[in-house]
Design an enzyme around this catalytic site. Sequence first.
Site, PDB file in Angstrom:
ATOM      1  N   HIS A   9       0.847  -1.191   0.000  1.00  0.00           N
ATOM      2  CA  HIS A   9       0.000   0.000   0.000  1.00  0.00           C
ATOM      3  C   HIS A   9       0.885   1.244   0.000  1.00  0.00           C
ATOM      4  O   HIS A   9       1.967   1.255   0.589  1.00  0.00           O
ATOM      5  CB  HIS A   9      -0.919  -0.006   1.220  1.00  0.00           C
ATOM      6  CG  HIS A   9      -2.020   0.993   1.127  1.00  0.00           C
ATOM      7  ND1 HIS A   9      -1.846   2.310   1.476  1.00  0.00           N
ATOM      8  CD2 HIS A   9      -3.296   0.871   0.700  1.00  0.00           C
ATOM      9  CE1 HIS A   9      -2.979   2.962   1.270  1.00  0.00           C
ATOM     10  NE2 HIS A   9      -3.879   2.111   0.802  1.00  0.00           N
ATOM     11  N   GLU A  84      -4.074   1.057  -7.236  1.00  0.00           N
ATOM     12  CA  GLU A  84      -4.527   2.191  -6.446  1.00  0.00           C
ATOM     13  C   GLU A  84      -3.724   3.424  -6.829  1.00  0.00           C
ATOM     14  O   GLU A  84      -2.622   3.635  -6.308  1.00  0.00           O
ATOM     15  CB  GLU A  84      -4.309   1.920  -4.954  1.00  0.00           C
ATOM     16  CG  GLU A  84      -5.172   0.819  -4.397  1.00  0.00           C
ATOM     17  CD  GLU A  84      -5.145   0.850  -2.880  1.00  0.00           C
ATOM     18  OE1 GLU A  84      -6.200   1.130  -2.299  1.00  0.00           O
ATOM     19  OE2 GLU A  84      -4.077   0.619  -2.310  1.00  0.00           O
TER      20      GLU A  84
END
Length: 150
Positions: A9, A84
């Site tokens: 992430h 993302e």
Amino acid sequence: GVTWVILGHSERREGFDMAGEDSELVAKKTKVAVDAGLKVQFCIGEKKEEREAGITMDVCSSQLAPLAKVLSEEDWAKISIAYEPVWAIGTGLTATPEMAQETHKDVRGWVAENVSAAVAEKVQIQYGGSMKGANVEGLLSQPDIDGGLI
């Protein structure tokens, strides 16, 4: 017990006032998780200035390349990729369905070329940049977007 872990992430790659985890470390952690029997949501994505410079896929492929080196073809059955775009996380901005589809298609093509066509066909690639009720239908209607990381 725990069956899934999120690795790579953007907040771990760069954030919390620390140097962050580079792509090689994220790949090693992914291999350890897979070998321990976990499934991995492997996050990739570019910053706004990288998108504007036209290097989205260069960034994504540099994040995926170390992973392709450490995983066997069988390991990929335990991997889901989350695209993302960093510029869309928590900002209210989101990629258009067409922008997201283009990147998802390119990622799937990269996997086909650098891992195998069979893995590229089966791997789940999810969109994770500010998906919400107002845009979910358009995003999930795209052929290479397999779901959302929300």
